[in-house]
Design a protein around this motif. Structure first.
Motif, PDB file in Angstrom:
ATOM      1  N   TYR A  51      17.886  48.215 -23.922  1.00 20.91           N
ATOM      2  CA  TYR A  51      17.328  49.300 -24.728  1.00 20.91           C
ATOM      3  C   TYR A  51      17.903  49.157 -26.124  1.00 20.91           C
ATOM      4  O   TYR A  51      19.124  49.163 -26.302  1.00 20.91           O
ATOM      5  N   ARG A  52      17.023  48.972 -27.086  1.00 18.38           N
ATOM      6  CA  ARG A  52      17.418  48.677 -28.459  1.00 18.38           C
ATOM      7  C   ARG A  52      18.347  47.471 -28.450  1.00 18.38           C
ATOM      8  O   ARG A  52      17.964  46.416 -27.985  1.00 18.38           O
ATOM      9  N   ASN A  53      19.561  47.588 -28.928  1.00  9.52           N
ATOM     10  CA  ASN A  53      20.474  46.441 -28.972  1.00  9.52           C
ATOM     11  C   ASN A  53      21.499  46.470 -27.853  1.00  9.52           C
ATOM     12  O   ASN A  53      22.514  45.777 -27.927  1.00  9.52           O
ATOM     13  N   ARG A  54      21.263  47.252 -26.818  1.00  7.60           N
ATOM     14  CA  ARG A  54      22.253  47.385 -25.751  1.00  7.60           C
ATOM     15  C   ARG A  54      21.712  46.826 -24.441  1.00  7.60           C
ATOM     16  O   ARG A  54      20.563  47.055 -24.081  1.00  7.60           O
ATOM     17  N   ASN A  55      22.562  46.103 -23.711  1.00  7.12           N
ATOM     18  CA  ASN A  55      22.220  45.536 -22.406  1.00  7.12           C
ATOM     19  C   ASN A  55      23.134  46.135 -21.352  1.00  7.12           C
ATOM     20  O   ASN A  55      24.309  46.391 -21.614  1.00  7.12           O
ATOM     21  N   SER A  56      22.597  46.301 -20.172  1.00  6.86           N
ATOM     22  CA  SER A  56      23.393  46.789 -19.047  1.00  6.86           C
ATOM     23  C   SER A  56      22.848  46.183 -17.759  1.00  6.86           C
ATOM     24  O   SER A  56      21.642  46.213 -17.511  1.00  6.86           O
ATOM     25  N   ASN A  57      23.736  45.624 -16.948  1.00  8.60           N
ATOM     26  CA  ASN A  57      23.353  45.143 -15.628  1.00  8.60           C
ATOM     27  C   ASN A  57      23.489  46.337 -14.694  1.00  8.60           C
ATOM     28  O   ASN A  57      24.596  46.734 -14.342  1.00  8.60           O
ATOM     29  N   SER A  58      22.382  46.940 -14.311  1.00  5.86           N
ATOM     30  CA  SER A  58      22.392  48.231 -13.622  1.00  5.86           C
ATOM     31  C   SER A  58      21.642  48.195 -12.304  1.00  5.86           C
ATOM     32  O   SER A  58      20.778  47.354 -12.083  1.00  5.86           O
ATOM     33  N   GLN A  59      21.969  49.153 -11.454  1.00  2.00           N
ATOM     34  CA  GLN A  59      21.253  49.354 -10.201  1.00  2.00           C
ATOM     35  C   GLN A  59      19.903  49.981 -10.521  1.00  2.00           C
ATOM     36  O   GLN A  59      19.837  50.969 -11.249  1.00  2.00           O
ATOM     37  N   VAL A  60      18.828  49.391 -10.006  1.00  2.00           N
ATOM     38  CA  VAL A  60      17.479  49.896 -10.244  1.00  2.00           C
ATOM     39  C   VAL A  60      16.862  50.275  -8.905  1.00  2.00           C
ATOM     40  O   VAL A  60      16.942  49.522  -7.935  1.00  2.00           O
ATOM     41  N   MET A  61      16.270  51.465  -8.846  1.00  2.00           N
ATOM     42  CA  MET A  61      15.587  51.906  -7.629  1.00  2.00           C
ATOM     43  C   MET A  61      14.126  52.187  -7.971  1.00  2.00           C
ATOM     44  O   MET A  61      13.836  52.871  -8.945  1.00  2.00           O
ATOM     45  N   ARG A  62      13.224  51.661  -7.148  1.00  2.00           N
ATOM     46  CA  ARG A  62      11.793  51.940  -7.295  1.00  2.00           C
ATOM     47  C   ARG A  62      11.378  52.815  -6.123  1.00  2.00           C
ATOM     48  O   ARG A  62      11.722  52.536  -4.981  1.00  2.00           O
ATOM     49  N   THR A  63      10.621  53.858  -6.425  1.00  2.00           N
ATOM     50  CA  THR A  63      10.192  54.787  -5.377  1.00  2.00           C
ATOM     51  C   THR A  63       8.959  55.552  -5.836  1.00  2.00           C
ATOM     52  O   THR A  63       8.352  55.207  -6.842  1.00  2.00           O
ATOM     53  N   THR A  64       8.603  56.588  -5.095  1.00  2.00           N
ATOM     54  CA  THR A  64       7.443  57.425  -5.418  1.00  2.00           C
ATOM     55  C   THR A  64       7.869  58.888  -5.530  1.00  2.00           C
ATOM     56  O   THR A  64       9.015  59.242  -5.265  1.00  2.00           O
ATOM     57  N   ARG A  65       6.924  59.729  -5.885  1.00  2.00           N
ATOM     58  CA  ARG A  65       7.209  61.159  -6.052  1.00  2.00           C
ATOM     59  C   ARG A  65       7.701  61.813  -4.772  1.00  2.00           C
ATOM     60  O   ARG A  65       8.437  62.785  -4.807  1.00  2.00           O
ATOM     61  N   GLU A  66       7.316  61.307  -3.611  1.00  2.00           N
ATOM     62  CA  GLU A  66       7.715  61.907  -2.337  1.00  2.00           C
ATOM     63  C   GLU A  66       9.196  61.709  -2.018  1.00  2.00           C
ATOM     64  O   GLU A  66       9.728  62.337  -1.115  1.00  2.00           O
ATOM     65  N   ILE A  81       9.539  61.874 -11.305  1.00  2.00           N
ATOM     66  CA  ILE A  81       8.295  61.142 -11.511  1.00  2.00           C
ATOM     67  C   ILE A  81       7.099  62.085 -11.495  1.00  2.00           C
ATOM     68  O   ILE A  81       6.973  62.919 -10.610  1.00  2.00           O
ATOM     69  N   SER A  82       6.214  61.944 -12.473  1.00  2.00           N
ATOM     70  CA  SER A  82       5.000  62.766 -12.539  1.00  2.00           C
ATOM     71  C   SER A  82       3.766  61.921 -12.209  1.00  2.00           C
ATOM     72  O   SER A  82       3.840  60.690 -12.144  1.00  2.00           O
ATOM     73  N   GLU A  83       2.642  62.580 -12.038  1.00  3.70           N
ATOM     74  CA  GLU A  83       1.376  61.871 -11.808  1.00  3.70           C
ATOM     75  C   GLU A  83       1.046  60.948 -12.976  1.00  3.70           C
ATOM     76  O   GLU A  83       0.570  59.837 -12.788  1.00  3.70           O
ATOM     77  N   LEU A  84       1.311  61.419 -14.202  1.00  2.21           N
ATOM     78  CA  LEU A  84       1.039  60.586 -15.372  1.00  2.21           C
ATOM     79  C   LEU A  84       1.934  59.351 -15.403  1.00  2.21           C
ATOM     80  O   LEU A  84       1.493  58.274 -15.809  1.00  2.21           O
ATOM     81  N   ASP A  85       3.191  59.494 -14.980  1.00  2.00           N
ATOM     82  CA  ASP A  85       4.080  58.328 -14.912  1.00  2.00           C
ATOM     83  C   ASP A  85       3.492  57.270 -13.992  1.00  2.00           C
ATOM     84  O   ASP A  85       3.506  56.081 -14.299  1.00  2.00           O
ATOM     85  N   LEU A  86       2.979  57.711 -12.857  1.00  2.00           N
ATOM     86  CA  LEU A  86       2.380  56.774 -11.905  1.00  2.00           C
ATOM     87  C   LEU A  86       1.099  56.163 -12.462  1.00  2.00           C
ATOM     88  O   LEU A  86       0.879  54.953 -12.375  1.00  2.00           O
ATOM     89  N   LYS A  87       0.276  57.007 -13.054  1.00  2.00           N
ATOM     90  CA  LYS A  87      -1.001  56.536 -13.606  1.00  2.00           C
ATOM     91  C   LYS A  87      -0.785  55.506 -14.712  1.00  2.00           C
ATOM     92  O   LYS A  87      -1.477  54.494 -14.779  1.00  2.00           O
ATOM     93  N   TRP A  88       0.190  55.755 -15.581  1.00  2.00           N
ATOM     94  CA  TRP A  88       0.434  54.878 -16.724  1.00  2.00           C
ATOM     95  C   TRP A  88       1.510  53.833 -16.438  1.00  2.00           C
ATOM     96  O   TRP A  88       1.885  53.065 -17.320  1.00  2.00           O
ATOM     97  N   ASN A  89       2.025  53.813 -15.212  1.00  2.00           N
ATOM     98  CA  ASN A  89       3.065  52.849 -14.816  1.00  2.00           C
ATOM     99  C   ASN A  89       4.286  52.927 -15.735  1.00  2.00           C
ATOM    100  O   ASN A  89       4.840  51.915 -16.169  1.00  2.00           O
ATOM    101  N   ASN A  90       4.688  54.163 -16.054  1.00  2.00           N
ATOM    102  CA  ASN A  90       5.841  54.382 -16.931  1.00  2.00           C
ATOM    103  C   ASN A  90       7.135  53.929 -16.282  1.00  2.00           C
ATOM    104  O   ASN A  90       7.307  54.031 -15.069  1.00  2.00           O
ATOM    105  N   ARG A  91       8.065  53.473 -17.089  1.00  2.00           N
ATOM    106  CA  ARG A  91       9.407  53.126 -16.638  1.00  2.00           C
ATOM    107  C   ARG A  91      10.317  54.303 -16.962  1.00  2.00           C
ATOM    108  O   ARG A  91      10.375  54.749 -18.103  1.00  2.00           O
TER     109      ARG A  91
END
Length: 95
Positions: A51-66, A81-91
């Motif tokens: 993000y910008r000029n910063r790097n981080s090796n981080s734990q990432v979890m992918r899931t759904t609204r449920e 997570i909102s419906e729009l996040d899912l629709k637009w594939n937001n990170r």
């Protein structure tokens, strides 16, 4: 009910375990077991996040609204997570 591939209990079985579960498997389990109200995937791994000029090796979890209701979690701050996040594939990021 949580289904985790490769758990200690699963390793003791005499039959061959699948390499992965897919969304279709989760839906099939939910359809066949009456006491399951919802299903949600959860995929965890480590990734380099920039993000910008910063790097981080981080734990990432992918899931759904449920995820919140399945795990009985509540959002303490911000939003989930909102419906729009899912629709637009937001990170989305949380700390």
């Amino acid at each position: 009910m949580f289904v985790l591939l490769g758990s200690r209990q699963a390793r003791r079985t005499k039959f061959e375990l699948p390499k992965m579960l897919v969304w279709r498997d989760a839906k099939a389990i939910a359809n066949q077991v009456r006491t399951i109200a919802e299903v949600t995937p959860e995929i965890n791994n480590r990734q380099l996040i920039t993000y910008r000029n910063r790097n981080s090796n981080s734990q990432v979890m992918r899931t759904t609204r449920e995820f919140l209701s399945v795990r009985s979690f509540e959002v303490a701050k911000g939003r989930f997570i909102s419906e729009l996040d899912l629709k637009w594939n937001n990170r989305l990021v949380s700390d």
